[in-house]
Design a protein around this motif. Structure first.
Motif, PDB file in Angstrom:
ATOM      1  N   ASP A 119       6.204  17.437 -23.274  1.00 27.13           N
ATOM      2  CA  ASP A 119       5.067  17.354 -22.334  1.00 27.13           C
ATOM      3  C   ASP A 119       4.871  18.515 -21.483  1.00 27.13           C
ATOM      4  OD1 ASP A 119       7.338  17.469 -20.636  1.00 27.13           O
ATOM      5  OD2 ASP A 119       7.065  15.490 -19.806  1.00 27.13           O
ATOM      6  N   ASN A 120       3.784  18.250 -20.488  1.00 28.87           N
ATOM      7  CA  ASN A 120       3.468  19.436 -19.716  1.00 28.87           C
ATOM      8  C   ASN A 120       4.406  20.013 -18.411  1.00 28.87           C
ATOM      9  OD1 ASN A 120       2.681  17.309 -18.391  1.00 28.87           O
ATOM     10  ND2 ASN A 120       1.123  18.486 -17.312  1.00 28.87           N
ATOM     11  N   ASP A 121       5.678  19.209 -18.329  1.00 26.04           N
ATOM     12  CA  ASP A 121       6.624  19.553 -17.656  1.00 26.04           C
ATOM     13  C   ASP A 121       7.914  19.955 -18.038  1.00 26.04           C
ATOM     14  OD1 ASP A 121       8.501  19.599 -15.376  1.00 26.04           O
ATOM     15  OD2 ASP A 121       8.075  17.580 -14.564  1.00 26.04           O
ATOM     16  N   LEU A 122       7.899  21.391 -18.105  1.00 26.90           N
ATOM     17  CA  LEU A 122       8.922  22.138 -18.721  1.00 26.90           C
ATOM     18  C   LEU A 122      10.278  22.270 -17.926  1.00 26.90           C
ATOM     19  CD1 LEU A 122       6.281  23.020 -19.945  1.00 26.90           C
ATOM     20  CD2 LEU A 122       7.384  25.236 -20.633  1.00 26.90           C
ATOM     21  N   LEU A 123      10.182  21.724 -16.713  1.00 29.59           N
ATOM     22  CA  LEU A 123      11.446  21.623 -15.700  1.00 29.59           C
ATOM     23  C   LEU A 123      12.372  20.712 -16.074  1.00 29.59           C
ATOM     24  CD1 LEU A 123       9.978  23.028 -12.485  1.00 29.59           C
ATOM     25  CD2 LEU A 123      10.751  24.197 -14.383  1.00 29.59           C
ATOM     26  N   VAL A 124      12.156  19.638 -16.737  1.00 27.36           N
ATOM     27  CA  VAL A 124      12.811  18.506 -17.091  1.00 27.36           C
ATOM     28  C   VAL A 124      12.845  18.101 -18.485  1.00 27.36           C
ATOM     29  CG1 VAL A 124      13.482  16.179 -16.348  1.00 27.36           C
ATOM     30  CG2 VAL A 124      12.509  17.528 -14.497  1.00 27.36           C
ATOM     31  N   VAL A 125      13.937  17.980 -19.110  1.00 22.19           N
ATOM     32  CA  VAL A 125      14.052  17.599 -20.534  1.00 22.19           C
ATOM     33  C   VAL A 125      14.163  16.237 -20.581  1.00 22.19           C
ATOM     34  CG1 VAL A 125      14.971  18.031 -22.754  1.00 22.19           C
ATOM     35  CG2 VAL A 125      14.731  19.857 -21.276  1.00 22.19           C
ATOM     36  N   ASN A 126      13.122  15.424 -21.254  1.00 22.20           N
ATOM     37  CA  ASN A 126      13.560  13.886 -21.426  1.00 22.20           C
ATOM     38  C   ASN A 126      13.731  13.418 -20.054  1.00 22.20           C
ATOM     39  OD1 ASN A 126      13.013  13.986 -24.432  1.00 22.20           O
ATOM     40  ND2 ASN A 126      15.147  14.391 -24.519  1.00 22.20           N
ATOM     41  N   ASP A 127      14.861  12.605 -20.033  1.00 20.63           N
ATOM     42  CA  ASP A 127      14.856  12.016 -18.521  1.00 20.63           C
ATOM     43  C   ASP A 127      16.002  12.625 -18.043  1.00 20.63           C
ATOM     44  OD1 ASP A 127      13.122  10.199 -19.449  1.00 20.63           O
ATOM     45  OD2 ASP A 127      14.677   8.977 -20.624  1.00 20.63           O
ATOM     46  N   GLY A 128      16.340  13.890 -18.210  1.00 23.50           N
ATOM     47  CA  GLY A 128      17.191  14.636 -17.567  1.00 23.50           C
ATOM     48  C   GLY A 128      17.057  14.892 -16.005  1.00 23.50           C
ATOM     49  N   ILE A 129      18.157  14.822 -15.406  1.00 22.34           N
ATOM     50  CA  ILE A 129      17.998  14.812 -13.889  1.00 22.34           C
ATOM     51  C   ILE A 129      18.508  16.365 -13.518  1.00 22.34           C
ATOM     52  CG2 ILE A 129      18.333  12.543 -13.161  1.00 22.34           C
ATOM     53  CD1 ILE A 129      21.517  13.378 -12.650  1.00 22.34           C
ATOM     54  N   THR A 130      19.020  17.374 -14.169  1.00 28.77           N
ATOM     55  CA  THR A 130      19.150  18.623 -13.637  1.00 28.77           C
ATOM     56  C   THR A 130      17.825  19.502 -14.078  1.00 28.77           C
ATOM     57  OG1 THR A 130      21.498  18.064 -14.390  1.00 28.77           O
ATOM     58  CG2 THR A 130      20.767  20.491 -13.943  1.00 28.77           C
ATOM     59  N   SER A 131      17.482  20.201 -13.144  1.00 31.41           N
ATOM     60  CA  SER A 131      16.354  21.105 -13.294  1.00 31.41           C
ATOM     61  C   SER A 131      16.558  22.271 -13.826  1.00 31.41           C
ATOM     62  CB  SER A 131      15.315  21.195 -11.835  1.00 31.41           C
ATOM     63  OG  SER A 131      14.065  21.849 -12.130  1.00 31.41           O
ATOM     64  N   SER A 132      15.686  22.925 -14.169  1.00 29.62           N
ATOM     65  CA  SER A 132      15.697  24.433 -14.925  1.00 29.62           C
ATOM     66  C   SER A 132      16.070  25.514 -13.756  1.00 29.62           C
ATOM     67  CB  SER A 132      14.530  24.803 -15.709  1.00 29.62           C
ATOM     68  OG  SER A 132      14.017  23.712 -16.553  1.00 29.62           O
ATOM     69  N   ILE A 133      16.753  26.493 -14.309  1.00 28.31           N
ATOM     70  CA  ILE A 133      16.980  27.681 -13.466  1.00 28.31           C
ATOM     71  C   ILE A 133      15.487  28.669 -13.421  1.00 28.31           C
ATOM     72  CG2 ILE A 133      18.266  30.022 -13.246  1.00 28.31           C
ATOM     73  CD1 ILE A 133      20.361  28.600 -15.185  1.00 28.31           C
ATOM     74  N   GLY A 134      15.146  29.019 -12.166  1.00 27.03           N
ATOM     75  CA  GLY A 134      14.069  29.869 -12.025  1.00 27.03           C
ATOM     76  C   GLY A 134      13.066  29.540 -10.852  1.00 27.03           C
TER      77      GLY A 134
END
Length: 202
Positions: A34-49
């Motif tokens: 999808d267009n939200d690269l900060l969250v993978v599937n239903d993950g709750i930990t966001s990306s670094i950056g």
């Protein structure tokens, strides 16, 4: 050649220069595209950056929106690693970063992604890869760069665009969003495509 029409630009818009896809288009697409690269599937930990809201419009040379086109982006994570088996440093890849996303343009030609500001990695200035896919046409690729980055002046791919105005058209401001409490950025990158086979390239 110019096109004059009421309420339109007298001249054609500058076409966004085509650039190499590069070797790191994901060789295994993530399950989540999808267009939200900060969250993978239903993950709750966001990306670094640095969180970046990346948007723009897909237009033709006469400033008309291009709808129903798939816009794809892919880029390194906050550690400079691609979602690709051949990327350097892949053992340390940020597994909470999707690395790739897709968006289908609507009636205004707009696209939107939530991602992180790209970082440099050995040999390249920070950039985000873009691919545009339209029915009956070859995939078209370019790259978008961060304004004010010193490495832009020495990056071989960026400097390979010899026309200065065309080169400037792919360098965009990643500006702080004043209202954001967490230091989010906004970047706007309009893509102008020509419609002749020579512009589409192979």
């Amino acid at each position: 050649m110019t096109f004059a029409a009421p309420g339109a630009f007298a001249e054609q818009l500058m076409l966004t220069p085509k650039q190499t896809e590069g070797p790191f288009y994901p060789d295994h697409l993530p399950l989540d595209t999808d267009n939200d690269l900060l969250v993978v599937n239903d993950g709750i930990t966001s990306s670094i950056g640095e969180v970046t809201h990346l948007s723009g419009r897909l237009l033709d040379a006469k400033s008309e929106p291009i709808r129903n086109a798939v816009v794809e982006i892919w880029q390194v994570d906050g550690k400079g690693v691609y979602l690709h088996s051949g990327s350097g440093g892949k053992e340390g890849r940020d597994t909470n970063f999707q690395g790739f996303g897709r968006f289908l343009t609507g009636s205004t030609g707009e696209y939107y992604f939530r991602t992180v500001k790209p970082v440099a990695y050995p040999g390249r200035t920070p950039h985000i890869h873009f691919a545009v896919k339209m029915k009956g046409r070859d995939k078209w690729t370019t790259q978008c760069y961060v304004k004010g980055t010193a490495q832009n002046d020495t990056d071989m791919v960026l400097q390979g665009i010899k026309d200065v105005k065309a080169r400037e058209s792919v360098i965009v401001d990643f500006a702080a969003i004043k209202e954001s409490k967490i230091g989010e950025l906004a970047a706007k990158f309009d893509i102008v495509m020509g419609y002749t086979p020579t512009d589409m390239g192979h």
